[in-house]
Design a protein around this motif. Structure first.
Motif, PDB file in Angstrom:
ATOM      1  N   SER A 111       0.840  -1.199   0.000  1.00  0.00           N
ATOM      2  CA  SER A 111       0.000   0.000   0.000  1.00  0.00           C
ATOM      3  C   SER A 111       0.873   1.247   0.000  1.00  0.00           C
ATOM      4  N   ALA A 112       0.295   2.370  -0.403  1.00  0.00           N
ATOM      5  CA  ALA A 112       1.038   3.636  -0.427  1.00  0.00           C
ATOM      6  C   ALA A 112       1.513   4.013   0.974  1.00  0.00           C
ATOM      7  N   ILE A 113       0.711   3.700   1.992  1.00  0.00           N
ATOM      8  CA  ILE A 113       1.105   4.010   3.374  1.00  0.00           C
ATOM      9  C   ILE A 113       2.283   3.145   3.803  1.00  0.00           C
ATOM     10  N   GLN A 114       2.252   1.865   3.473  1.00  0.00           N
ATOM     11  CA  GLN A 114       3.382   0.995   3.785  1.00  0.00           C
ATOM     12  C   GLN A 114       4.666   1.511   3.138  1.00  0.00           C
ATOM     13  N   GLN A 115       4.588   1.877   1.878  1.00  0.00           N
ATOM     14  CA  GLN A 115       5.767   2.379   1.174  1.00  0.00           C
ATOM     15  C   GLN A 115       6.304   3.646   1.842  1.00  0.00           C
ATOM     16  N   TRP A 166      -2.647   5.577  12.459  1.00  0.00           N
ATOM     17  CA  TRP A 166      -2.982   5.472  11.048  1.00  0.00           C
ATOM     18  C   TRP A 166      -2.306   6.569  10.250  1.00  0.00           C
ATOM     19  N   GLY A 167      -1.779   6.214   9.074  1.00  0.00           N
ATOM     20  CA  GLY A 167      -1.258   7.216   8.160  1.00  0.00           C
ATOM     21  C   GLY A 167       0.249   7.186   8.023  1.00  0.00           C
ATOM     22  N   SER A 168       0.769   8.086   7.173  1.00  0.00           N
ATOM     23  CA  SER A 168       2.196   8.126   6.891  1.00  0.00           C
ATOM     24  C   SER A 168       2.849   9.446   7.286  1.00  0.00           C
ATOM     25  N   SER A 169       2.070  10.393   7.791  1.00  0.00           N
ATOM     26  CA  SER A 169       2.645  11.647   8.285  1.00  0.00           C
ATOM     27  C   SER A 169       3.070  11.469   9.736  1.00  0.00           C
ATOM     28  N   PRO A 170       4.124  12.162  10.190  1.00  0.00           N
ATOM     29  CA  PRO A 170       4.550  12.031  11.588  1.00  0.00           C
ATOM     30  C   PRO A 170       3.406  12.359  12.544  1.00  0.00           C
ATOM     31  N   PHE A 174      -1.501   0.901   9.239  1.00  0.00           N
ATOM     32  CA  PHE A 174      -1.201   1.319  10.606  1.00  0.00           C
ATOM     33  C   PHE A 174       0.240   0.982  10.998  1.00  0.00           C
ATOM     34  N   SER A 175       0.748   1.778  11.919  1.00  0.00           N
ATOM     35  CA  SER A 175       2.028   1.513  12.563  1.00  0.00           C
ATOM     36  C   SER A 175       1.821   1.620  14.066  1.00  0.00           C
ATOM     37  N   CYS A 176       2.711   1.000  14.818  1.00  0.00           N
ATOM     38  CA  CYS A 176       2.632   0.998  16.275  1.00  0.00           C
ATOM     39  C   CYS A 176       3.665   1.990  16.796  1.00  0.00           C
ATOM     40  N   ILE A 177       3.199   3.090  17.369  1.00  0.00           N
ATOM     41  CA  ILE A 177       4.078   4.211  17.726  1.00  0.00           C
ATOM     42  C   ILE A 177       4.163   4.378  19.240  1.00  0.00           C
ATOM     43  N   GLN A 178       5.357   4.645  19.726  1.00  0.00           N
ATOM     44  CA  GLN A 178       5.544   4.910  21.152  1.00  0.00           C
ATOM     45  C   GLN A 178       5.216   6.367  21.453  1.00  0.00           C
ATOM     46  N   ARG A 179       4.436   6.570  22.523  1.00  0.00           N
ATOM     47  CA  ARG A 179       4.013   7.911  22.906  1.00  0.00           C
ATOM     48  C   ARG A 179       4.892   8.439  24.035  1.00  0.00           C
ATOM     49  N   THR A 180       4.646   9.661  24.441  1.00  0.00           N
ATOM     50  CA  THR A 180       5.524  10.316  25.413  1.00  0.00           C
ATOM     51  C   THR A 180       5.501   9.647  26.780  1.00  0.00           C
TER      52      THR A 180
END
Length: 219
Positions: free
Chosen positions: A137-141, A204-208, A190-196
């Motif tokens: 997918s475009a998000i994966q790329q 969800w998404g590809s923007s920071p 989706f990606s799994c992101i660590q929060r503060t």
């Protein structure tokens, strides 16, 4: 004598069938979310496959020649890896040993993850995340450039049967298996992101991620 010979032949045939069955089941891999594959790998590249040849890579412990399948590649993008240019990857010669079978004639481009061995070669198997570039997918790329790396302190836990349990707040529960055989929305978007606060959550998404996501207390 004829009966004994026939019996031996049947026995050998049965043993051969058992051996083939053992080999067919020899390669077994747990599926990985593309982010987890990115974080666990030494090398993550986009590459065009040019040619394939079996090559000798030394001897095994018994002195027998060891062969691997060598794929010559043209590196398109390196997302993660050594400073040296990569022009080939190596894999076991048969699928029963987790060897890859990549398209060569069409010079297809793949997303390839793998390990760097002590001798410097890039070693890949069926257990690595290998995907035709156009199938992603475009998000994966896009997430290969920055987002996946932001979540490498998190762990994506694969859920294959209910109930699914998380052992830490630094885990994200991957449930695509129930929807689309491990290639559903969570894998594609989706990606799994660590929060503060140190916890991890699906993003969800590809923007920071923006500050309101990183600072929120609950996903």
């Amino acid at each position: 004598m004829t009966w004994i010979g026939s019996g031996c032949f049947v026995t050998l045939a049965i043993l051969f069938i058992w051996r083939v069955a053992d080999l067919a089941e020899a390669c077994s891999c747990a599926p990985k979310h593309p982010q987890q594959a990115f974080c666990d790998s030494d090398v993550v590249i986009r590459a065009k496959v040019l040619a394939a040849n079996k090559v000798d890579v030394g001897n095994d412990v018994y002195g027998n020649p060891t062969k691997l399948l060598k794929y010559d590649i043209e590196l398109v993008t390196m997302f993660k890896g050594p400073s040296e240019k990569i022009d080939a990857i190596y894999t076991p010669p048969i699928s029963a040993l987790c060897g890859l079978n990549l398209e060569v004639e069409g010079q297809m481009e793949y997303l390839i993850t793998g390990k760097v061995e002590k001798d410097g070669i890039v070693y890949v198997t069926l257990c690595d995340f290998i995907e035709p570039w156009q199938s992603m997918s475009a998000i994966q790329q896009a997430n290969l450039n920055q987002i996946y790396e932001m979540g490498c302190d998190c762990k994506i836990t694969h859920c294959m049967s209910i109930p699914c349990m998380l052992n830490s707040e630094k885990e994200c529960l991957w449930t695509d298996f129930f929807v689309d055989n491990n290639n559903g929305t969570q894998a594609k978007s989706f990606s799994c992101i660590q929060r503060t606060d140190g916890s991890c959550a699906w993003y969800w998404g590809s923007s920071p991620p923006e500050k309101d996501f990183l600072d929120i207390e609950e996903p």
